[in-house]
Write a protein that holds these residues in place. Sequence first.
Motif, PDB file in Angstrom:
ATOM      1  N   THR A  83     -88.706  -8.356  57.538  1.00 33.30           N
ATOM      2  CA  THR A  83     -87.957  -7.847  58.688  1.00 33.30           C
ATOM      3  C   THR A  83     -88.917  -7.249  59.711  1.00 33.30           C
ATOM      4  N   ASP A  84     -88.784  -7.671  60.969  1.00 33.70           N
ATOM      5  CA  ASP A  84     -89.662  -7.175  62.026  1.00 33.70           C
ATOM      6  C   ASP A  84     -89.224  -5.764  62.423  1.00 33.70           C
ATOM      7  N   ILE A  85     -90.099  -4.776  62.171  1.00 31.07           N
ATOM      8  CA  ILE A  85     -89.776  -3.382  62.490  1.00 31.07           C
ATOM      9  C   ILE A  85     -90.605  -2.858  63.670  1.00 31.07           C
ATOM     10  N   SER A  86     -91.316  -3.752  64.339  1.00 26.68           N
ATOM     11  CA  SER A  86     -92.280  -3.328  65.359  1.00 26.68           C
ATOM     12  C   SER A  86     -91.638  -2.673  66.564  1.00 26.68           C
ATOM     13  N   ARG A  87     -90.365  -2.987  66.838  1.00 31.23           N
ATOM     14  CA  ARG A  87     -89.708  -2.416  68.010  1.00 31.23           C
ATOM     15  C   ARG A  87     -88.612  -1.431  67.622  1.00 31.23           C
ATOM     16  N   TRP A  88     -88.574  -1.027  66.376  1.00 31.85           N
ATOM     17  CA  TRP A  88     -87.561  -0.065  65.932  1.00 31.85           C
ATOM     18  C   TRP A  88     -87.819   1.305  66.559  1.00 31.85           C
ATOM     19  N   SER A  89     -86.753   2.026  66.833  1.00 35.93           N
ATOM     20  CA  SER A  89     -86.885   3.394  67.333  1.00 35.93           C
ATOM     21  C   SER A  89     -87.358   4.301  66.200  1.00 35.93           C
ATOM     22  N   SER A  90     -87.854   5.473  66.577  1.00 38.94           N
ATOM     23  CA  SER A  90     -88.320   6.437  65.575  1.00 38.94           C
ATOM     24  C   SER A  90     -87.174   6.859  64.661  1.00 38.94           C
ATOM     25  N   ARG A  91     -86.000   7.011  65.235  1.00 40.80           N
ATOM     26  CA  ARG A  91     -84.842   7.415  64.432  1.00 40.80           C
ATOM     27  C   ARG A  91     -84.494   6.340  63.403  1.00 40.80           C
ATOM     28  N   ARG A  92     -84.581   5.084  63.807  1.00 41.12           N
ATOM     29  CA  ARG A  92     -84.277   3.995  62.874  1.00 41.12           C
ATOM     30  C   ARG A  92     -85.345   3.897  61.788  1.00 41.12           C
ATOM     31  N   LEU A  93     -86.618   4.176  62.182  1.00 44.93           N
ATOM     32  CA  LEU A  93     -87.709   4.124  61.207  1.00 44.93           C
ATOM     33  C   LEU A  93     -87.601   5.237  60.167  1.00 44.93           C
ATOM     34  N   ASP A  94     -86.888   6.319  60.521  1.00 42.90           N
ATOM     35  CA  ASP A  94     -86.709   7.413  59.557  1.00 42.90           C
ATOM     36  C   ASP A  94     -86.052   6.932  58.268  1.00 42.90           C
ATOM     37  N   SER A  95     -85.246   5.872  58.379  1.00 43.18           N
ATOM     38  CA  SER A  95     -84.586   5.347  57.182  1.00 43.18           C
ATOM     39  C   SER A  95     -85.573   4.671  56.232  1.00 43.18           C
ATOM     40  N   LEU A  96     -86.752   4.292  56.764  1.00 41.72           N
ATOM     41  CA  LEU A  96     -87.777   3.637  55.943  1.00 41.72           C
ATOM     42  C   LEU A  96     -88.838   4.605  55.435  1.00 41.72           C
ATOM     43  N   ARG A  97     -89.114   5.655  56.239  1.00 41.55           N
ATOM     44  CA  ARG A  97     -90.192   6.582  55.886  1.00 41.55           C
ATOM     45  C   ARG A  97     -89.841   7.345  54.620  1.00 41.55           C
ATOM     46  N   GLY A  98     -90.672   7.198  53.631  1.00 47.25           N
ATOM     47  CA  GLY A  98     -90.432   7.850  52.346  1.00 47.25           C
ATOM     48  C   GLY A  98     -89.753   6.950  51.350  1.00 47.25           C
ATOM     49  N   SER A  99     -88.821   6.119  51.823  1.00 45.63           N
ATOM     50  CA  SER A  99     -88.095   5.249  50.903  1.00 45.63           C
ATOM     51  C   SER A  99     -88.776   3.892  50.738  1.00 45.63           C
ATOM     52  N   SER A 100     -89.154   3.255  51.860  1.00 42.58           N
ATOM     53  CA  SER A 100     -89.810   1.947  51.803  1.00 42.58           C
ATOM     54  C   SER A 100     -91.303   2.018  52.114  1.00 42.58           C
ATOM     55  N   ILE A 101     -91.676   2.939  53.000  1.00 44.23           N
ATOM     56  CA  ILE A 101     -93.081   3.157  53.364  1.00 44.23           C
ATOM     57  C   ILE A 101     -93.391   4.631  53.223  1.00 44.23           C
ATOM     58  N   SER A 102     -94.482   4.936  52.548  1.00 43.12           N
ATOM     59  CA  SER A 102     -94.921   6.326  52.429  1.00 43.12           C
ATOM     60  C   SER A 102     -96.345   6.464  52.931  1.00 43.12           C
ATOM     61  N   LEU A 103     -96.660   7.668  53.393  1.00 40.46           N
ATOM     62  CA  LEU A 103     -97.997   7.956  53.920  1.00 40.46           C
ATOM     63  C   LEU A 103     -98.640   9.067  53.097  1.00 40.46           C
ATOM     64  N   ILE A 104     -99.879   8.830  52.655  1.00 40.78           N
ATOM     65  CA  ILE A 104    -100.698   9.894  52.077  1.00 40.78           C
ATOM     66  C   ILE A 104    -101.728  10.251  53.138  1.00 40.78           C
ATOM     67  N   PRO A 105    -101.590  11.409  53.791  1.00 44.29           N
ATOM     68  CA  PRO A 105    -102.477  11.742  54.914  1.00 44.29           C
ATOM     69  C   PRO A 105    -103.839  12.238  54.451  1.00 44.29           C
ATOM     70  N   GLN A 106    -104.731  12.398  55.429  1.00 44.20           N
ATOM     71  CA  GLN A 106    -106.122  12.727  55.147  1.00 44.20           C
ATOM     72  C   GLN A 106    -106.317  14.166  54.698  1.00 44.20           C
ATOM     73  N   ASP A 107    -105.708  15.110  55.402  1.00 49.88           N
ATOM     74  CA  ASP A 107    -105.985  16.520  55.171  1.00 49.88           C
ATOM     75  C   ASP A 107    -104.837  17.174  54.416  1.00 49.88           C
ATOM     76  N   PRO A 108    -105.011  17.465  53.133  1.00 52.39           N
ATOM     77  CA  PRO A 108    -103.905  18.037  52.368  1.00 52.39           C
ATOM     78  C   PRO A 108    -103.532  19.440  52.813  1.00 52.39           C
ATOM     79  N   THR A 109    -104.482  20.161  53.406  1.00 55.36           N
ATOM     80  CA  THR A 109    -104.200  21.544  53.813  1.00 55.36           C
ATOM     81  C   THR A 109    -103.244  21.588  55.002  1.00 55.36           C
ATOM     82  N   SER A 110    -103.496  20.766  56.023  1.00 51.87           N
ATOM     83  CA  SER A 110    -102.660  20.795  57.226  1.00 51.87           C
ATOM     84  C   SER A 110    -101.405  19.951  57.082  1.00 51.87           C
ATOM     85  N   SER A 111    -101.296  19.183  56.002  1.00 58.48           N
ATOM     86  CA  SER A 111    -100.163  18.261  55.854  1.00 58.48           C
ATOM     87  C   SER A 111     -98.989  18.877  55.097  1.00 58.48           C
TER      88      SER A 111
END
Length: 556
Positions: A83-111
């Motif tokens: 599914t092409d998600i390149s033009r999805w709004s941020s609100r629509r992408l919220d449904s994917l963040r955490g459930s389908s795509i997760s991010l492990i960021p660089q700095d654990p202290t500020s994250s």
Amino acid sequence: MSSLNNDTALRPVLELKDVSIVYSSGQQATRVVEQVSFSILPGEVVALVGESGSGKTTTAQSIIGLLAENGHIEHGSILLNGTDISRWSSRRLDSLRGSSISLIPQDPTSSLNPVKTVGEQVAEVLKIHRRMPRKARDARVVELLTRVGLTHPEQRAKQYPHQLSGGMKQRVLIAIAIALQPALIIADEPTSALDVRVQKRILDLIDALRLEFGTAVLFVTHDLALAAERADRLLVFRKGQVQEQGITAEVLRAPKSEYTRQLFNDAPALTPRPLSALAHSAKHADSAIVVRNVSKHFSLGGKNTSAFKALDDVSFEVTRGTTHSLVGESGSGKTTLARLLLGFQRPDSGQLFIDGVDITQLSGEALRQARRKIQLVYQNPFASLDPSQTLFKVIEEPLLNFFKLSADQRRAKVHEIAERVALPLNLLQRKPHELSGGQRQRVALARALILEPQVLVLDEATSALDVTVQAQILRLLVQLQQELGLTYLFISHDLAIVRQISHSVSVLNQGKQVDYGDVESLFTQPTHAYTRELLSAIPGISHLRVAQPTPTKEFV
């Protein structure tokens, strides 16, 4: 490196097709990523490698919809499970963040949120995406913290981020990332702030979870050795474009791009040739540094009457004109020892000789004058330079503190030392923010060298630099050591660099020196179990031959 089942029938979890990304500033638009295409299969690890500004992090951010406000995808498509998600709004992408795509960021202290408990922050992703009774959710939080290897998970869930170590905080971020078993994890420099042993444990954990759940991993890193060891495929970025991509072992054995060959050649873990061998001719028999039975304790404060042993009976000597490295994890005593040598603090017991003078016996003006012989180069070349001063003023300032010289004499000395560290004179009227990281570190070196010291303390002096710039600074350090007979105390957690630049090494663990000797003996025949564990954690691929670059060209 993972063992991926090459089933061509598998559908990619992620697929980028000709993605171009633009940042806008007023009427001007700058393309920072150009026609990038790649895919990741289930259970596969793909690493994006390259220097700062190469476009790798921007590419990763575009996938999860985290581009800066002035950034947008100009062209191309990003497909998640088809599914092409390149033009999805941020609100629509919220449904994917955490459930389908997760991010492990660089700095654990500020994250992590400092005012929420660890358990609350892990539970948050469960609240957003799943309806669960509170008791079941709390149980799942403990289960996740256990899964990522945190001891006493029930207790950890009630603690705040500041009560955890860096490695523990990174495990919490991984627990959040895997909570809903996403199809894709984006790991953006997930271990850059961690010591080598903790780094290995975190990466082993990600790998085990990948194998268990079949999760695809996009690994963004400037650490080529880590990418070589952990990734199935590599994409090499430069100036927003993919220079080349392919199976990791094949790219390492026979890179097609000259830039890729140069990048690999500059990575100390991939081509561990000793730069320090060039400086052996500068050796003399006497010792520039003598550390004799040094101990230092710090009060724990409050009602606790006990003391923390930062250093416990440490002794070593450094031959003039050589490089001695201090290695060990955070809290091992490296920086405390450096501060004692620089006269910023006094030991509780023991002696510290610089050029034959015991600085523990000095005070006042005598100590100030002794500090001329030993100078410090900090880890962060941007934070350590006064942003309001021109580079000329930054370099000149030590002369004003120690010598009575005319303006012309000071100018001549500043120009001489700038040329010595290969800093163009036309930069001297600029301010630090106008320079690259490598140029700023040359300024820091010039400032330290202008007093003509005998000893330089280099505190993680190359850790903030990209691999190619790092290699340039290391070569400069060796050259300066040869020409000026300098003695270096090199503090680093990067053991590949330590092996490349050092003549001798001290290994510190919880304030004690557990190993000490010449670099080759220590790396090939370590005497202590802790040292062996440190060395075994170094990412490397000694069994693979890396192609050498054409020596006449250098990328800047």
